[in-house]
Motif scaffolding. Structure first.
Motif, PDB file in Angstrom:
ATOM      1  N   GLU A 112       0.831  -1.210   0.000  1.00  0.00           N
ATOM      2  CA  GLU A 112       0.000   0.000   0.000  1.00  0.00           C
ATOM      3  C   GLU A 112       0.866   1.262   0.000  1.00  0.00           C
ATOM      4  OE1 GLU A 112      -3.365   0.459  -0.347  1.00  0.00           O
ATOM      5  OE2 GLU A 112      -3.304  -1.682  -0.815  1.00  0.00           O
ATOM      6  N   LEU A 113       1.941   1.247   0.765  1.00  0.00           N
ATOM      7  CA  LEU A 113       2.846   2.396   0.764  1.00  0.00           C
ATOM      8  C   LEU A 113       3.460   2.613  -0.614  1.00  0.00           C
ATOM      9  CD1 LEU A 113       4.750   2.019   4.144  1.00  0.00           C
ATOM     10  CD2 LEU A 113       2.989   3.690   3.574  1.00  0.00           C
ATOM     11  N   ASP A 114       3.765   1.503  -1.301  1.00  0.00           N
ATOM     12  CA  ASP A 114       4.331   1.611  -2.649  1.00  0.00           C
ATOM     13  C   ASP A 114       3.339   2.208  -3.641  1.00  0.00           C
ATOM     14  OD1 ASP A 114       6.860   0.725  -1.989  1.00  0.00           O
ATOM     15  OD2 ASP A 114       6.556  -1.318  -2.724  1.00  0.00           O
ATOM     16  N   LYS A 115       2.043   2.115  -3.341  1.00  0.00           N
ATOM     17  CA  LYS A 115       1.038   2.773  -4.178  1.00  0.00           C
ATOM     18  C   LYS A 115       0.971   4.276  -3.877  1.00  0.00           C
ATOM     19  CE  LYS A 115      -1.981  -1.283  -4.335  1.00  0.00           C
ATOM     20  NZ  LYS A 115      -3.268  -1.813  -3.838  1.00  0.00           N
ATOM     21  N   ILE A 116       1.232   4.625  -2.633  1.00  0.00           N
ATOM     22  CA  ILE A 116       1.160   6.025  -2.197  1.00  0.00           C
ATOM     23  C   ILE A 116       2.405   6.793  -2.627  1.00  0.00           C
ATOM     24  CG2 ILE A 116       1.105   7.550  -0.174  1.00  0.00           C
ATOM     25  CD1 ILE A 116      -0.540   5.297   1.247  1.00  0.00           C
ATOM     26  N   TYR A 117       3.564   6.191  -2.378  1.00  0.00           N
ATOM     27  CA  TYR A 117       4.837   6.849  -2.676  1.00  0.00           C
ATOM     28  C   TYR A 117       5.458   6.194  -3.906  1.00  0.00           C
ATOM     29  CZ  TYR A 117       4.462   8.482   2.185  1.00  0.00           C
ATOM     30  OH  TYR A 117       4.042   9.049   3.362  1.00  0.00           O
ATOM     31  N   THR A 118       5.453   6.927  -5.014  1.00  0.00           N
ATOM     32  CA  THR A 118       6.013   6.388  -6.253  1.00  0.00           C
ATOM     33  C   THR A 118       6.980   7.391  -6.869  1.00  0.00           C
ATOM     34  OG1 THR A 118       4.231   7.279  -7.602  1.00  0.00           O
ATOM     35  CG2 THR A 118       3.931   5.039  -6.777  1.00  0.00           C
ATOM     36  N   VAL A 119       7.813   6.871  -7.750  1.00  0.00           N
ATOM     37  CA  VAL A 119       8.716   7.708  -8.531  1.00  0.00           C
ATOM     38  C   VAL A 119       8.708   7.170  -9.951  1.00  0.00           C
ATOM     39  CG1 VAL A 119      10.809   6.376  -7.991  1.00  0.00           C
ATOM     40  CG2 VAL A 119      11.003   8.784  -8.547  1.00  0.00           C
ATOM     41  N   GLU A 120       8.806   8.077 -10.905  1.00  0.00           N
ATOM     42  CA  GLU A 120       8.819   7.657 -12.300  1.00  0.00           C
ATOM     43  C   GLU A 120      10.212   7.860 -12.872  1.00  0.00           C
ATOM     44  OE1 GLU A 120       6.769   8.868 -16.492  1.00  0.00           O
ATOM     45  OE2 GLU A 120       5.505   8.945 -14.694  1.00  0.00           O
ATOM     46  N   GLU A 121      10.691   6.853 -13.556  1.00  0.00           N
ATOM     47  CA  GLU A 121      12.013   6.905 -14.176  1.00  0.00           C
ATOM     48  C   GLU A 121      11.933   6.232 -15.534  1.00  0.00           C
ATOM     49  OE1 GLU A 121      15.852   7.789 -14.847  1.00  0.00           O
ATOM     50  OE2 GLU A 121      14.821   8.382 -13.008  1.00  0.00           O
ATOM     51  N   SER A 122      12.297   6.952 -16.567  1.00  0.00           N
ATOM     52  CA  SER A 122      12.294   6.436 -17.939  1.00  0.00           C
ATOM     53  C   SER A 122      10.949   5.818 -18.316  1.00  0.00           C
ATOM     54  CB  SER A 122      13.417   5.408 -18.109  1.00  0.00           C
ATOM     55  OG  SER A 122      14.668   5.975 -17.824  1.00  0.00           O
ATOM     56  N   GLY A 123       9.880   6.452 -17.897  1.00  0.00           N
ATOM     57  CA  GLY A 123       8.544   5.982 -18.233  1.00  0.00           C
ATOM     58  C   GLY A 123       8.044   4.840 -17.365  1.00  0.00           C
ATOM     59  N   LEU A 124       8.837   4.383 -16.430  1.00  0.00           N
ATOM     60  CA  LEU A 124       8.426   3.309 -15.520  1.00  0.00           C
ATOM     61  C   LEU A 124       8.158   3.897 -14.137  1.00  0.00           C
ATOM     62  CD1 LEU A 124      11.084   0.602 -16.460  1.00  0.00           C
ATOM     63  CD2 LEU A 124       8.703   0.712 -17.205  1.00  0.00           C
ATOM     64  N   GLU A 125       7.123   3.384 -13.498  1.00  0.00           N
ATOM     65  CA  GLU A 125       6.784   3.855 -12.162  1.00  0.00           C
ATOM     66  C   GLU A 125       7.218   2.809 -11.138  1.00  0.00           C
ATOM     67  OE1 GLU A 125       3.127   6.303 -11.314  1.00  0.00           O
ATOM     68  OE2 GLU A 125       2.584   4.418 -10.345  1.00  0.00           O
ATOM     69  N   PHE A 126       7.897   3.272 -10.097  1.00  0.00           N
ATOM     70  CA  PHE A 126       8.400   2.391  -9.054  1.00  0.00           C
ATOM     71  C   PHE A 126       7.819   2.801  -7.708  1.00  0.00           C
ATOM     72  CE2 PHE A 126      11.678   2.577 -12.302  1.00  0.00           C
ATOM     73  CZ  PHE A 126      11.969   1.244 -12.509  1.00  0.00           C
ATOM     74  N   GLY A 127       7.458   1.817  -6.904  1.00  0.00           N
ATOM     75  CA  GLY A 127       7.015   2.076  -5.546  1.00  0.00           C
ATOM     76  C   GLY A 127       8.223   2.272  -4.647  1.00  0.00           C
ATOM     77  N   VAL A 128       8.213   3.349  -3.894  1.00  0.00           N
ATOM     78  CA  VAL A 128       9.316   3.653  -2.982  1.00  0.00           C
ATOM     79  C   VAL A 128       8.772   3.923  -1.577  1.00  0.00           C
ATOM     80  CG1 VAL A 128      10.942   4.451  -4.742  1.00  0.00           C
ATOM     81  CG2 VAL A 128       9.307   6.063  -3.764  1.00  0.00           C
ATOM     82  N   GLY A 129       7.777   3.141  -1.201  1.00  0.00           N
ATOM     83  CA  GLY A 129       7.088   3.370   0.057  1.00  0.00           C
ATOM     84  C   GLY A 129       7.971   3.445   1.280  1.00  0.00           C
ATOM     85  N   MET A 130       8.776   2.435   1.505  1.00  0.00           N
ATOM     86  CA  MET A 130       9.630   2.419   2.693  1.00  0.00           C
ATOM     87  C   MET A 130      10.722   3.475   2.600  1.00  0.00           C
ATOM     88  SD  MET A 130       8.234   0.418   4.737  1.00  0.00           S
ATOM     89  CE  MET A 130       9.485   0.624   5.974  1.00  0.00           C
ATOM     90  N   ASP A 131      11.225   3.703   1.396  1.00  0.00           N
ATOM     91  CA  ASP A 131      12.275   4.707   1.221  1.00  0.00           C
ATOM     92  C   ASP A 131      11.788   6.101   1.592  1.00  0.00           C
ATOM     93  OD1 ASP A 131      14.117   2.810   0.243  1.00  0.00           O
ATOM     94  OD2 ASP A 131      13.302   2.994  -1.773  1.00  0.00           O
TER      95      ASP A 131
END
Length: 113
Positions: free
Chosen positions: A21-40
């Motif tokens: 769920e945190l990875d859905k809330i906190y994301t970053v986009e890089e080269s058109g890909l979205e990554f979950g960075v919840g814990m980070d």
């Protein structure tokens, strides 16, 4: 950990579902890909005492439940804590509970080192 919001008790779970769920809330986009960075993102926000992080922790921690607190109820709960100078206590309680959760404790240790 149990929190009482709007007269109802909710068990916060800090397992894999919490992280997802945190990875859905906190994301970053890089080269058109979205990554979950919840814990980070969550751990620094908790360390900085960002109150929005509290709302996200409660939302993610109750995601496993059939009946969840509403955003409005969570915000009212947090406002009440802040008004009664209990916000710091709540941050400390959440942090201590997350630090012992099996999927989170190593990450907290790494950040604190």
């Amino acid at each position: 950990m149990v929190v009482e919001i709007a007269g109802k008790k909710y068990e916060l779970n800090f397992g894999l579902g919490f992280i997802a769920e945190l990875d859905k809330i906190y994301t970053v986009e890089e080269s058109g890909l979205e990554f979950g960075v919840g814990m980070d993102m969550l751990i620094p926000y908790v360390k900085m005492r960002n109150p929005v992080a509290l709302k996200n922790i409660i939302k993610a921690g109750t995601a496993h439940l059939n009946q969840k607190p509403s955003s409005a109820d969570i915000e009212a709960y947090l406002e009440e804590l802040a008004s009664n100078d209990k916000l710091e206590d709540f941050f400390e309680e959440l942090e201590s509970n997350m630090k012992i959760a099996p999927f989170l404790k190593k990450r907290f240790q790494m950040v604190e080192e």
